[in-house]
Structures are given as C-alpha cells and as structure tokens.
Design a protein around this motif. Structure first.
Motif, PDB file in Angstrom:
ATOM      1  N   PHE A  86      78.005 -48.985  50.618  1.00  0.00           N
ATOM      2  CA  PHE A  86      79.093 -49.892  50.996  1.00  0.00           C
ATOM      3  C   PHE A  86      79.485 -50.853  49.889  1.00  0.00           C
ATOM      4  O   PHE A  86      80.493 -51.556  49.998  1.00  0.00           O
ATOM      5  CB  PHE A  86      78.716 -50.683  52.245  1.00  0.00           C
ATOM      6  CG  PHE A  86      78.299 -49.811  53.404  1.00  0.00           C
ATOM      7  CD1 PHE A  86      79.104 -48.763  53.836  1.00  0.00           C
ATOM      8  CD2 PHE A  86      77.100 -50.020  54.043  1.00  0.00           C
ATOM      9  CE1 PHE A  86      78.723 -47.969  54.893  1.00  0.00           C
ATOM     10  CE2 PHE A  86      76.707 -49.235  55.105  1.00  0.00           C
ATOM     11  CZ  PHE A  86      77.511 -48.187  55.537  1.00  0.00           C
ATOM     12  N   GLY A  87      78.670 -50.938  48.837  1.00  0.00           N
ATOM     13  CA  GLY A  87      79.014 -51.743  47.676  1.00  0.00           C
ATOM     14  C   GLY A  87      78.863 -53.240  47.906  1.00  0.00           C
ATOM     15  O   GLY A  87      78.019 -53.698  48.694  1.00  0.00           O
ATOM     16  N   ALA A  88      79.712 -54.009  47.200  1.00  0.00           N
ATOM     17  CA  ALA A  88      79.597 -55.468  47.190  1.00  0.00           C
ATOM     18  C   ALA A  88      79.772 -56.092  48.562  1.00  0.00           C
ATOM     19  O   ALA A  88      79.272 -57.193  48.821  1.00  0.00           O
ATOM     20  CB  ALA A  88      80.624 -56.052  46.220  1.00  0.00           C
ATOM     21  N   ALA A  89      80.499 -55.413  49.461  1.00  0.00           N
ATOM     22  CA  ALA A  89      80.727 -55.970  50.798  1.00  0.00           C
ATOM     23  C   ALA A  89      79.414 -56.203  51.548  1.00  0.00           C
ATOM     24  O   ALA A  89      79.339 -57.027  52.467  1.00  0.00           O
ATOM     25  CB  ALA A  89      81.632 -55.042  51.604  1.00  0.00           C
ATOM     26  N   TRP A  90      78.342 -55.492  51.164  1.00  0.00           N
ATOM     27  CA  TRP A  90      77.053 -55.589  51.882  1.00  0.00           C
ATOM     28  C   TRP A  90      76.132 -56.679  51.321  1.00  0.00           C
ATOM     29  O   TRP A  90      75.095 -56.979  51.891  1.00  0.00           O
ATOM     30  CB  TRP A  90      76.352 -54.228  51.804  1.00  0.00           C
ATOM     31  CG  TRP A  90      75.306 -54.025  52.860  1.00  0.00           C
ATOM     32  CD1 TRP A  90      73.962 -54.060  52.708  1.00  0.00           C
ATOM     33  CD2 TRP A  90      75.527 -53.748  54.245  1.00  0.00           C
ATOM     34  NE1 TRP A  90      73.317 -53.826  53.893  1.00  0.00           N
ATOM     35  CE2 TRP A  90      74.276 -53.617  54.872  1.00  0.00           C
ATOM     36  CE3 TRP A  90      76.687 -53.575  55.022  1.00  0.00           C
ATOM     37  CZ2 TRP A  90      74.123 -53.340  56.219  1.00  0.00           C
ATOM     38  CZ3 TRP A  90      76.542 -53.296  56.367  1.00  0.00           C
ATOM     39  CH2 TRP A  90      75.277 -53.174  56.956  1.00  0.00           C
ATOM     40  N   THR A  91      76.529 -57.319  50.228  1.00  0.00           N
ATOM     41  CA  THR A  91      75.669 -58.305  49.567  1.00  0.00           C
ATOM     42  C   THR A  91      75.252 -59.473  50.470  1.00  0.00           C
ATOM     43  O   THR A  91      74.103 -59.942  50.385  1.00  0.00           O
ATOM     44  CB  THR A  91      76.359 -58.854  48.310  1.00  0.00           C
ATOM     45  OG1 THR A  91      76.803 -57.760  47.496  1.00  0.00           O
ATOM     46  CG2 THR A  91      75.405 -59.720  47.498  1.00  0.00           C
ATOM     47  N   PRO A  92      76.102 -60.011  51.391  1.00  0.00           N
ATOM     48  CA  PRO A  92      75.679 -61.136  52.254  1.00  0.00           C
ATOM     49  C   PRO A  92      74.435 -60.830  53.089  1.00  0.00           C
ATOM     50  O   PRO A  92      73.747 -61.762  53.532  1.00  0.00           O
ATOM     51  CB  PRO A  92      76.897 -61.377  53.144  1.00  0.00           C
ATOM     52  CG  PRO A  92      78.059 -60.910  52.320  1.00  0.00           C
ATOM     53  CD  PRO A  92      77.546 -59.723  51.571  1.00  0.00           C
ATOM     54  N   MET A  93      74.128 -59.536  53.300  1.00  0.00           N
ATOM     55  CA  MET A  93      72.957 -59.200  54.106  1.00  0.00           C
ATOM     56  C   MET A  93      71.642 -59.638  53.450  1.00  0.00           C
ATOM     57  O   MET A  93      70.614 -59.769  54.107  1.00  0.00           O
ATOM     58  CB  MET A  93      72.919 -57.694  54.367  1.00  0.00           C
ATOM     59  CG  MET A  93      74.019 -57.181  55.288  1.00  0.00           C
ATOM     60  SD  MET A  93      73.935 -57.868  56.956  1.00  0.00           S
ATOM     61  CE  MET A  93      75.133 -59.194  56.867  1.00  0.00           C
ATOM     62  N   CYS A  94      71.698 -59.865  52.114  1.00  0.00           N
ATOM     63  CA  CYS A  94      70.505 -60.360  51.422  1.00  0.00           C
ATOM     64  C   CYS A  94      70.094 -61.738  51.943  1.00  0.00           C
ATOM     65  O   CYS A  94      68.908 -62.085  51.964  1.00  0.00           O
ATOM     66  CB  CYS A  94      70.759 -60.434  49.917  1.00  0.00           C
ATOM     67  SG  CYS A  94      71.023 -58.813  49.136  1.00  0.00           S
ATOM     68  N   GLY A  95      71.070 -62.535  52.399  1.00  0.00           N
ATOM     69  CA  GLY A  95      70.765 -63.845  52.963  1.00  0.00           C
ATOM     70  C   GLY A  95      69.974 -63.737  54.252  1.00  0.00           C
ATOM     71  O   GLY A  95      69.035 -64.517  54.497  1.00  0.00           O
ATOM     72  N   LEU A  96      70.317 -62.753  55.112  1.00  0.00           N
ATOM     73  CA  LEU A  96      69.565 -62.562  56.351  1.00  0.00           C
ATOM     74  C   LEU A  96      68.149 -62.067  56.063  1.00  0.00           C
ATOM     75  O   LEU A  96      67.191 -62.464  56.742  1.00  0.00           O
ATOM     76  CB  LEU A  96      70.291 -61.576  57.260  1.00  0.00           C
ATOM     77  CG  LEU A  96      71.671 -62.022  57.774  1.00  0.00           C
ATOM     78  CD1 LEU A  96      72.225 -60.990  58.738  1.00  0.00           C
ATOM     79  CD2 LEU A  96      71.591 -63.386  58.442  1.00  0.00           C
TER      80      LEU A  96
END
Length: 365
Positions: A86-96
């Motif tokens: 999914f690329g860069a769009a999936w990066t916020p999941m690192c916060g969870l």
C-alpha cells in the motif's frame, strides 16, 4: 463515595472516547491515501483487521503480566508487510504499533521494549524506496504511540481505583453489618434476658400477693426504657457503655433473683476502650449466669496486675452443657472485642458445679 465512583466512570468514558478519536484520526488519513492508490478495498479490509487486533489488545485486562504476545506479533506483521503493497499511505500504522509496544512495555516493565516502540516508526526511514513511506508520519509515530499509551494507562489506573473503592465500600458495609449484629446481640440480648426474668418475678410476686410486685413493675418499665435507648444507640452507632453503673446493675439484678452477689474492684480510671470491652464482658457473664445456671452465689472481681486487667465472674449451680463445644454467639462477639485489644477469654468449670469466667485485657493508655 458514590460521587467518586460516578467521577471514575466519567473518566473511563472520557478515556474511551479519547482513544477512539485517536484511532479514527489515524485511520482516516490511511483510507484517504488508499483511495488514491486504487487499493481501497484490500487496504480497508486489512485496516479493519489490524484495528480490531489493536483495540482488543490495548483494552483487554491481561490474565498474565504481559498479556497476549501473539496479538503484538500479528500487529507488527500487519504494520510492516503492507508497506510494500500500500506504500506511504500505510505509514501512520507505525504509530499504533508504537502504542501497543509501549503498553506491553508498561505491563512487563521493560526498558528495551519501550526503546523498540519509540524506534518502530523512524526505522522505516531506512527503507530502500522513499516512496514506500511517509517521512512525517514515520517521525510522529513515537508521539502517537506515547499519547495512546498515556490514555490507556490513565484509563487502566482509573479502573483499578474504581475497583479498589468498590472493594473498600463492600468491606465497610460488611464491617458495619457485623458491628450492628454484634451490638444488637450484646446490648439488646442482655436487656431482653433481664426483662424475661423480671416478668417471671412479677408473676410470682403477684401470685403470692407480695407488695414488692409494684416495685418490680416500676423496675421493669425502667428496663424497657433502657432497652429503647439501647436500640437507638445500636442503630446510630453510639457507645454509652460504663462499667461502674453496670456493676451496680449486675448486683441488683442477681440479688433480685435471689443470687448472693459479691463484687470487688481494685482498679479505677480504665481507658475507654478497655472499660467498654469489660462492660460487655460483664453483661455477657451475668447473662450466662442467669440463663445457664441455677446459681445461689456469684462473685465478680475486677483487678489489675502488671498492666493486665482481669474481670472474673465465678458462680455455682452450673447446668450440664447443651452440646459439647457450644459457645454461643455472645462469647464469640466478646472474644472478637477482646482480641482486638490484645486480650483473651478463659472459662473453666468444676465437677462441683462451679463455673469461672475470666476476661484479660491489657491496659493501654
């Protein structure tokens, strides 16, 4: 106390809403990014699975200290592997993922795991393809995880405080119920025993035509008034026990039923808690003489030796026990009172029908 519990419930609701708002705030940018990539269906399905596992883990009450490690492992797998799809769009999941790791680190008190949690976002900056990650979300991931950890920790502490307060309330109610039952037995039970004996005495005097019957009626009315006052004292938790008047009352009562009573007191000015315990002991001892013996003589001695106060009640005419080891509720209540002051009870009987009941209480000022 009820207001405090309501405040705790409100805090839990606020914490839950804050947590939900944070997760939604992370999920929305991911969905928007997936819509631009044309993989919105696959990405949304993966996102729902990941969010379900995440919420389950951070909101559970762990049976063990660490909780379910497999959920953290699956979440880590669903955080990094989809980055290649999914690329860069999936990066916020690192916060969870950082939040989940910090929660785990808090449960097991692990500094190493906390450091890994803070690094799980910035580590993706080393990806070979810069287009696979969103640099700003990767840098902000530790802050997102720390914020989630704070909300979860506060909610958990609030829940623990609520449970602790509930337990305190339960114990307080149990102690108050125990106090009421004990005082009702010790105060009212004694008065009722005396009233029964007085009624029997009046009945006998009336049958014999004795002029003392009128005096006994007056005494019985006074006892009824005392009983009413005792019931009010028990209901409101008031304590009005006094040893000196109780000694005089014991003598009058025993002599009214033709029991010769000898009282000897060699200590004065006892501490209030000691005097109260001995007053209850005197009532219980006299009640036992009236109920369980056909006594003709009774002696009551109150002495003090080496800072130990001893109340001894000795009488004759002991009847055989109803059942071996039958102590009665009164003695159990008295043992509880005396033991709380560091004292104890002793009771012995002889083959000649002599019964000796002693209460030992240390004098503590």
């Amino acid at each position: 106390m009820r207001a405090k519990l309501e405040d705790s419930s409100s805090a839990l609701w606020v914490g839950g809403l804050g947590l939900a708002a944070g997760i939604v705030g992370i999920a929305v940018p991911v969905v928007v990014g997936l819509a631009g990539s044309g993989l919105v269906i696959e990405g949304t399905a993966t996102l729902l699975v990941l969010l379900s596992l995440h919420v389950k883990f951070i909101t559970e009450v762990p049976k063990r200290r660490a909780g379910a490690w497999w959920i953290v492992a699956v979440q880590a797998w669903l955080t990094y592997l989809p980055l290649t799809i999914f690329g860069a769009a999936w990066t916020p999941m690192c916060g969870l993922l950082a939040g989940a790791l910090l929660v785990t680190a808090g449960r097991i008190r692990s500094v190493v795991l906390a450091l890994l949690a803070l690094a799980c976002g910035p580590v993706v900056l080393a990806a070979p393809e810069p287009s696979m990650i969103h640099p700003l979300w990767a840098i902000l991931s530790p802050l997102v995880g720390a914020a989630e950890f704070a909300v979860v920790t506060l909610a958990r502490r609030t829940r623990e405080l609520t449970e602790a307060r509930t337990e305190v309330m339960r114990k307080a109610v149990a102690l108050e119920r125990r106090r009421f039952t004990r005082d009702l037995h010790d105060l009212v039970g004694h008065r009722l025993t005396v009233l029964v004996l007085k009624a029997q005495l009046i009945e006998r005097l009336v049958a014999e035509g004795d002029e003392k019957a009128a005096d006994e009626v007056t005494t019985t009315l006074d006892l009824l008034r005392d009983l009413s006052a005792d019931v009010r004292a028990v209901a409101h938790g008031l304590r009005s026990s006094s040893l000196a008047p109780e000694l005089g009352s014991a003598r009058s009562l025993l002599e009214s039923v033709r029991v010769r009573c000898q009282i000897r007191v060699s200590c004065r000015d006892l501490p209030e808690n000691v005097e109260e315990a001995l007053t209850h002991a005197l009532r219980e001892g006299v009640t036992n003489v009236l109920r369980h013996a056909e006594a003709r003589q009774c002696s009551i001695h109150l002495v003090e030796r080496e800072h130990m106060v001893r109340l001894t009640i000795r009488n004759d005419g002991v009847r055989p026990p109803r059942r071996p080891g039958d102590a009665g509720q009164g003695l159990l209540n008295l043992a509880e009172r005396v033991s709380s002051l560091g004292g104890w009870l002793e009771a012995t009987s002889s083959r000649t029908g002599q019964f000796t009941f002693s209460v030992y209480v240390p004098r503590k000022k």
